[in-house]
Design a protein around this motif. Structure first.
Motif, PDB file in Angstrom:
ATOM      1  N   VAL A  77       0.858  -1.181   0.000  1.00 28.85           N
ATOM      2  CA  VAL A  77       0.000   0.000   0.000  1.00 28.85           C
ATOM      3  C   VAL A  77       0.893   1.228   0.000  1.00 28.85           C
ATOM      4  O   VAL A  77       1.738   1.386   0.879  1.00 28.85           O
ATOM      5  N   TYR A  87      -4.464   6.267  -2.843  1.00 29.84           N
ATOM      6  CA  TYR A  87      -3.640   5.103  -2.505  1.00 29.84           C
ATOM      7  C   TYR A  87      -3.503   4.183  -3.703  1.00 29.84           C
ATOM      8  O   TYR A  87      -4.394   4.081  -4.528  1.00 29.84           O
ATOM      9  N   LEU A  89      -2.764   0.156  -4.316  1.00 30.38           N
ATOM     10  CA  LEU A  89      -2.684  -1.153  -3.692  1.00 30.38           C
ATOM     11  C   LEU A  89      -2.189  -2.166  -4.702  1.00 30.38           C
ATOM     12  O   LEU A  89      -2.601  -2.136  -5.859  1.00 30.38           O
ATOM     13  N   ILE A 176     -10.726  -0.015   0.150  1.00 36.24           N
ATOM     14  CA  ILE A 176      -9.313  -0.001   0.532  1.00 36.24           C
ATOM     15  C   ILE A 176      -9.181  -0.200   2.035  1.00 36.24           C
ATOM     16  O   ILE A 176      -8.346  -0.973   2.507  1.00 36.24           O
TER      17      ILE A 176
END
Length: 194
Positions: A77, A87, A89, A176
């Motif tokens: 992450v 973000y 991932l 997330i």
């Protein structure tokens, strides 16, 4: 472009709201919303396993054994300025061994038909970083040749994260957060919440 009828003629770029129904139509009109990108699995495509059919049982045991001892399933992450959620991932799988074991990891790479072998100063690592390869090769392999130690728990959590990712949960902050909350229980709880 928005076209509305005003006094019997179309007027380009004018939005005229005369009552609450016009406002509801404006809010609910799908053409007013940007379409979100959907990957092939979100659109309903089947997950096609690309596992080789002729894996020798001995080599399957070697891969499973090295994974139980020196392998890891993890979710990377990182903060991102280019992703809408802020973000990025990325599910990952890797096995790290001594430099002398380079050839074994090359064999594992050839069996899987994906990934890369990276040589460092003191160790060599086999990594699978492409999401499609993790979904279609790594997960099916460990379902056919299961892990039997504590890594099996990490694999189960990793598989949940990968499937959530495949079906679009990584595109929302709530999704997330759910994946990160699952990640905190992987690898003996070594992860802290971001």
């Amino acid at each position: 472009m928005v076209f509305l009828l005003e006094l019997g003629r179309k007027v380009k770029g004018v939005i005229k709201i005369t009552n609450k129904a016009d406002l509801r139509n404006l809010k609910c009109n799908p053409s007013n919303h940007k379409k979100r990108y959907q990957n092939r699995w979100e659109k309903g495509a089947a997950i096609i396993e690309r596992l080789p059919k002729d894996i020798e049982p001995f080599m399957a045991g070697v891969i499973t054994g090295f994974t139980m001892g020196e392998g890891s399933f993890y979710l990377a992450v990182t903060r991102s300025k280019t992703h809408k959620t802020g973000y990025y991932l990325a599910p990952r799988f890797g096995i790290t061994l001594k430099l002398e074991d380079y050839e074994i990891l090359e064999q594992i790479k050839n069996i899987f038909g994906c990934g890369s072998v990276l040589r460092g100063r003191k160790a060599v690592t086999f990594k699978v970083t492409k999401f499609k390869d993790i979904l279609e090769v790594v997960i099916p392999f460990f379902e056919c040749y299961p892990l039997v130690n504590i890594k099996k728990d990490d694999f189960i959590l990793f598989k949940i994260i990968v499937y959530k990712f495949a079906y679009g949960e990584g595109k929302t902050l709530e999704g997330i957060e759910r994946m990160i909350s699952i990640r905190q229980f992987m690898n003996h709880g070594k992860y802290l919440l971001v």
